[in-house]
Write a protein that holds these residues in place. Sequence first.
Motif, PDB file in Angstrom:
ATOM      1  N   TRP B  50       0.890  -1.268  -0.009  1.00 23.61           N
ATOM      2  CA  TRP B  50       0.014   0.020  -0.072  1.00 23.61           C
ATOM      3  C   TRP B  50       0.856   1.250  -0.069  1.00 23.61           C
ATOM      4  N   ILE B  51       1.760   1.412   0.792  1.00 22.21           N
ATOM      5  CA  ILE B  51       2.709   2.303   0.610  1.00 22.21           C
ATOM      6  C   ILE B  51       3.255   2.606  -0.469  1.00 22.21           C
ATOM      7  N   VAL B  83       7.309  14.973 -10.743  1.00 17.50           N
ATOM      8  CA  VAL B  83       5.930  15.088  -9.818  1.00 17.50           C
ATOM      9  C   VAL B  83       6.056  13.986  -8.623  1.00 17.50           C
ATOM     10  N   LEU B  84       6.902  12.938  -8.799  1.00 18.24           N
ATOM     11  CA  LEU B  84       6.986  12.054  -7.689  1.00 18.24           C
ATOM     12  C   LEU B  84       7.722  12.545  -6.684  1.00 18.24           C
ATOM     13  N   VAL B  85       8.771  13.503  -6.838  1.00 13.18           N
ATOM     14  CA  VAL B  85       9.536  13.953  -5.768  1.00 13.18           C
ATOM     15  C   VAL B  85       8.571  14.973  -4.939  1.00 13.18           C
ATOM     16  N   GLY B  86       7.691  15.400  -5.755  1.00 11.82           N
ATOM     17  CA  GLY B  86       6.701  16.453  -5.008  1.00 11.82           C
ATOM     18  C   GLY B  86       5.782  15.672  -3.983  1.00 11.82           C
ATOM     19  N   VAL B  87       5.391  14.507  -4.692  1.00  8.37           N
ATOM     20  CA  VAL B  87       4.538  13.671  -3.841  1.00  8.37           C
ATOM     21  C   VAL B  87       5.017  12.940  -2.616  1.00  8.37           C
ATOM     22  N   VAL B  88       6.090  12.759  -2.653  1.00 10.66           N
ATOM     23  CA  VAL B  88       6.882  11.995  -1.628  1.00 10.66           C
ATOM     24  C   VAL B  88       6.948  12.756  -0.469  1.00 10.66           C
ATOM     25  N   PHE B  89       7.412  14.214  -0.561  1.00  9.73           N
ATOM     26  CA  PHE B  89       7.386  14.943   0.450  1.00  9.73           C
ATOM     27  C   PHE B  89       5.904  15.617   0.934  1.00  9.73           C
ATOM     28  N   TRP B  90       5.059  15.721  -0.088  1.00  4.83           N
ATOM     29  CA  TRP B  90       3.673  16.262   0.271  1.00  4.83           C
ATOM     30  C   TRP B  90       3.050  15.056   1.051  1.00  4.83           C
ATOM     31  N   SER B  91       3.459  13.921   0.749  1.00  3.02           N
ATOM     32  CA  SER B  91       2.654  12.617   1.493  1.00  3.02           C
ATOM     33  C   SER B  91       3.266  12.438   2.758  1.00  3.02           C
ATOM     34  N   TYR B  92       4.229  12.947   2.876  1.00  6.75           N
ATOM     35  CA  TYR B  92       5.010  12.906   4.453  1.00  6.75           C
ATOM     36  C   TYR B  92       4.344  13.828   5.093  1.00  6.75           C
ATOM     37  N   PHE B  93       4.355  15.056   4.697  1.00 11.71           N
ATOM     38  CA  PHE B  93       3.847  16.166   5.337  1.00 11.71           C
ATOM     39  C   PHE B  93       2.331  16.036   5.630  1.00 11.71           C
ATOM     40  N   LEU B 130       8.137   8.485   8.496  1.00 10.72           N
ATOM     41  CA  LEU B 130       9.587   8.474   7.664  1.00 10.72           C
ATOM     42  C   LEU B 130       9.896   6.867   6.863  1.00 10.72           C
ATOM     43  N   VAL B 131       9.278   6.010   7.689  1.00 12.12           N
ATOM     44  CA  VAL B 131       9.460   4.732   6.939  1.00 12.12           C
ATOM     45  C   VAL B 131       8.958   4.634   5.567  1.00 12.12           C
ATOM     46  N   ASP B 132       7.589   4.986   5.388  1.00  9.28           N
ATOM     47  CA  ASP B 132       6.993   5.129   4.062  1.00  9.28           C
ATOM     48  C   ASP B 132       7.689   6.164   3.152  1.00  9.28           C
ATOM     49  N   PHE B 133       8.116   7.151   3.787  1.00  8.22           N
ATOM     50  CA  PHE B 133       9.034   8.101   2.963  1.00  8.22           C
ATOM     51  C   PHE B 133      10.310   7.490   2.264  1.00  8.22           C
ATOM     52  N   VAL B 134      10.961   6.807   3.255  1.00  3.06           N
ATOM     53  CA  VAL B 134      12.238   6.207   2.747  1.00  3.06           C
ATOM     54  C   VAL B 134      11.891   4.855   1.492  1.00  3.06           C
ATOM     55  N   VAL B 135      11.016   4.386   2.020  1.00  2.00           N
ATOM     56  CA  VAL B 135      10.405   3.279   0.983  1.00  2.00           C
ATOM     57  C   VAL B 135      10.194   3.868  -0.324  1.00  2.00           C
ATOM     58  N   MET B 166      10.669  17.502   8.214  1.00  2.00           N
ATOM     59  CA  MET B 166      10.220  16.840   9.497  1.00  2.00           C
ATOM     60  C   MET B 166      10.035  18.012  10.589  1.00  2.00           C
ATOM     61  N   MET B 167      10.751  18.949  10.542  1.00  2.00           N
ATOM     62  CA  MET B 167      10.650  19.989  11.613  1.00  2.00           C
ATOM     63  C   MET B 167       9.024  20.858  11.497  1.00  2.00           C
ATOM     64  N   PHE B 168       8.861  21.205  10.054  1.00  2.00           N
ATOM     65  CA  PHE B 168       7.842  21.759   9.946  1.00  2.00           C
ATOM     66  C   PHE B 168       6.584  21.105  10.173  1.00  2.00           C
ATOM     67  N   SER B 169       6.535  19.675   9.606  1.00  2.00           N
ATOM     68  CA  SER B 169       5.257  18.907   9.993  1.00  2.00           C
ATOM     69  C   SER B 169       5.281  18.513  11.193  1.00  2.00           C
ATOM     70  N   PHE B 170       6.212  18.197  12.010  1.00  2.00           N
ATOM     71  CA  PHE B 170       6.193  18.106  13.400  1.00  2.00           C
ATOM     72  C   PHE B 170       5.415  18.987  14.348  1.00  2.00           C
ATOM     73  N   GLY B 171       6.115  20.321  13.970  1.00  2.00           N
ATOM     74  CA  GLY B 171       5.570  21.507  14.438  1.00  2.00           C
ATOM     75  C   GLY B 171       4.099  21.754  14.181  1.00  2.00           C
ATOM     76  N   LEU B 172       3.505  21.714  13.314  1.00  2.00           N
ATOM     77  CA  LEU B 172       2.169  21.868  12.856  1.00  2.00           C
ATOM     78  C   LEU B 172       1.282  21.009  13.493  1.00  2.00           C
ATOM     79  N   ALA B 173       1.912  19.372  13.700  1.00  2.00           N
ATOM     80  CA  ALA B 173       1.127  18.207  14.390  1.00  2.00           C
ATOM     81  C   ALA B 173       1.036  18.583  15.514  1.00  2.00           C
ATOM     82  N   CYS B 174       2.071  19.035  16.510  1.00  2.00           N
ATOM     83  CA  CYS B 174       2.129  19.479  17.702  1.00  2.00           C
ATOM     84  C   CYS B 174       0.845  20.559  17.948  1.00  2.00           C
TER      85      CYS B 174
END
Lengths: 462, 275
Positions: B50-51, B83-93, B130-135, B166-174
């Motif tokens: 699925w990842i 577009v895949l580069v964009g998708v990888v980071f957007w999905s993580y966020f 991050l695991v999904d991201f690395v895969v 990571m920092m931006f996503s984590f900050g917003l998630a908090c």
Amino acid sequence: MAITRTTPIVAAAPAPDPIDSAAVPAAKASISADTALRFGTPYALEAEGIGKRYRLGQSIDTYRTLRDVIAARLPWHRRGKPDADAPRDFWALDDVSFKVRHGEVVGLIGHNGSGKSTLLKILTRIAEPTRGRAKIAGKVSALLEVGTGFHQELTGRENIFLNAAILGLSRRETERKLDAIIDFSGIAPFIDTPVKRYSSGMFMRLAFAVAAHIDPEILIVDEVLAVGDVEFQEKCLGKMGDFAASGRTVLFVSHSMQAVKNLCTRVIVMDHGHIVHDGDVVDGIRVYLERLSGVHLGESIDEVLAHVPPDDDFSYDGVTLFQDGQPASVVRTGTDLEVAVEYTVKRFQTGLRLGVDIYDNFGTRLVSSFYDDRGEGAVVAAGPYRSTVCIPANTFGPAQYLLVLRAFFQDKRSIAGLPTFDGAGVPLPLRTIHTGDHNRVYPNSRFDAKLGLVFPWRTERA
Amino acid sequence: MPDQVTTIDSSVRRPIIDVAELLAYRSVLGALVKRELTIRYKQALIGFAWIVIQPAVSTVVYTLLFGVIARFPSSNTPYPVFVLVGVVFWSYFAKVLSDGTQCLISNRPMITKVYFPRLIIPLSHAIEALVDFVVVLVILFLFMLTLGQVPGRQAFFLPLFVLVAMMFSFGLACLFGALNVMYRDMKFLVVFGLQIGFFATPVVYPVGFLPANWTWVLSLNPLTLVIEGARWSLLGAGSPPALGDTLVSLAVTFATLAVGVWYFRRAEGRFADSI
């Protein structure tokens, strides 16, 4: 932690006052003194002026939605009845102070809503106090439930690691104790099966196995023992007994007075957010009982009845204890006791049930008897009645008892009562003088039983 | 867990940053990350696949829609890798933010029954994602190699862009995780925000798509720096991030992280009472 010292070094601890240290048995004194030395304080736990305020009346739920907050500020928002909706302050804990020495086993009791759970949450840092401070010296583990964080999809083994981490074990410690935990749980064949396929008994056994292998210096336990079967509860109590006997400090919340009496060296009773008793166990249990019923156990039956709240459908008109046809204030155990209950059913009702429960001094229900146990019919018509129950001679032993009268209609849960151990009723304290046959030939021996029943024996040369 | 004296004091505010305490509870962090991964792997019908499927399908759809039909520019690289580069980071966020918003509510039993620094919960999501991201990143590499694209030396800058993400996503998630405890409709706001955010981020188009005097607006969104930077470092597409834009993006990132963690820590004491 080094547990190699054998000579008690209580004297080396900073100024332990003699009364308190006497409460710690000598066998465990070395560990607790050791802990005291390490932290430079004789106290494992010091709470000072702890208060916790909650807001009431805002809404039933404690959370809001942003929509509500914004809507309430809009100019066209219709203002509700401000008085009914105004938040009211409610102090769940008010100025609670106490100290617990290293090695003490303290029972914390009180009825629901007395503040004991809030106090536990503050001492375990789950909730923050509104006022006051507390100091805890030593490694703490809190067991407010067993199996915290357990997930249905994970296997037993995976859940052990998760739960152990949450309870404060490092991964290495867990790996070291893994075999012991699995062994203790008694469910080794299923340890790699997802927990969702476990029975509730297996789940509890596994969860408790993890909890039993944490090794803190201070253990804070909520009513963990209230769940599970009798065997499980005994296992829990046994483990806690071991823990207490090894000189660790335990703060233990329970509704089981028997467990409190067996385990604790001291009892703190809470009521409406205050400590109302701190000290002797048996006295504490009596205070708890009195608070529970709102009645001083020294009061007369008429005074107790005067406290019973009025009920539209039913009233107690009088209760009298008779022995040999004479009203009795102290019960002779060797004579039949008749309890005559006069009452009025004010309206036509579906069947009335009237009964009496006998409790020992620790809140254990010994006997429960209803007037229609043998199916002899029940009161359905309105009017005054008098029911008399005869408790035969040689039922009670030389101890204190609590009789609780209970009445309810079949279509209505319960009526007219004061809060007691198990629901509403009329608590009647019973003092006894031993005139019965129980242990009559050895009158000075201790009474360890609950009741003074005497069975017929026959002895002949075989 | 703390082997020293624990002090609870109503008149002393907890410090915003308490690294020692987080370290003391690191085994809880490890256990939570492992739990999330194990559960997801077990529950999903096709498990780990699925990842991969999600970004693959997105890439195909975006390529057809924006690459083939709308003919968006792609900084002189094949549109699918672009577009895949964009998708990888957007999905993580998006994953960290939406999981993070719900994370406190879904761990309610734990929050009301045991103490640990609550920051560990959103942190576990930032790490787990991050695991999904690395895969997917590995798949991206393979994809690039089949197209004959070999990343140059600037690929060593990639971890920096990941760190910013990571920092931006984590900050917003908090921030939104804590807000969601107090206001339960916060999650709808986040879903809506993510829909808008997707188009306010150069996922399917390059920054150069906008008139040059408007690109500074995009730099207010740190994901612009992340995605454009990653495209430059992996594909050699476009130019290295400009200093001015980078500083603006970094400032927004640190501000978000600071505000998120600050608000979370201030609200933390009320979690058990209001959750």
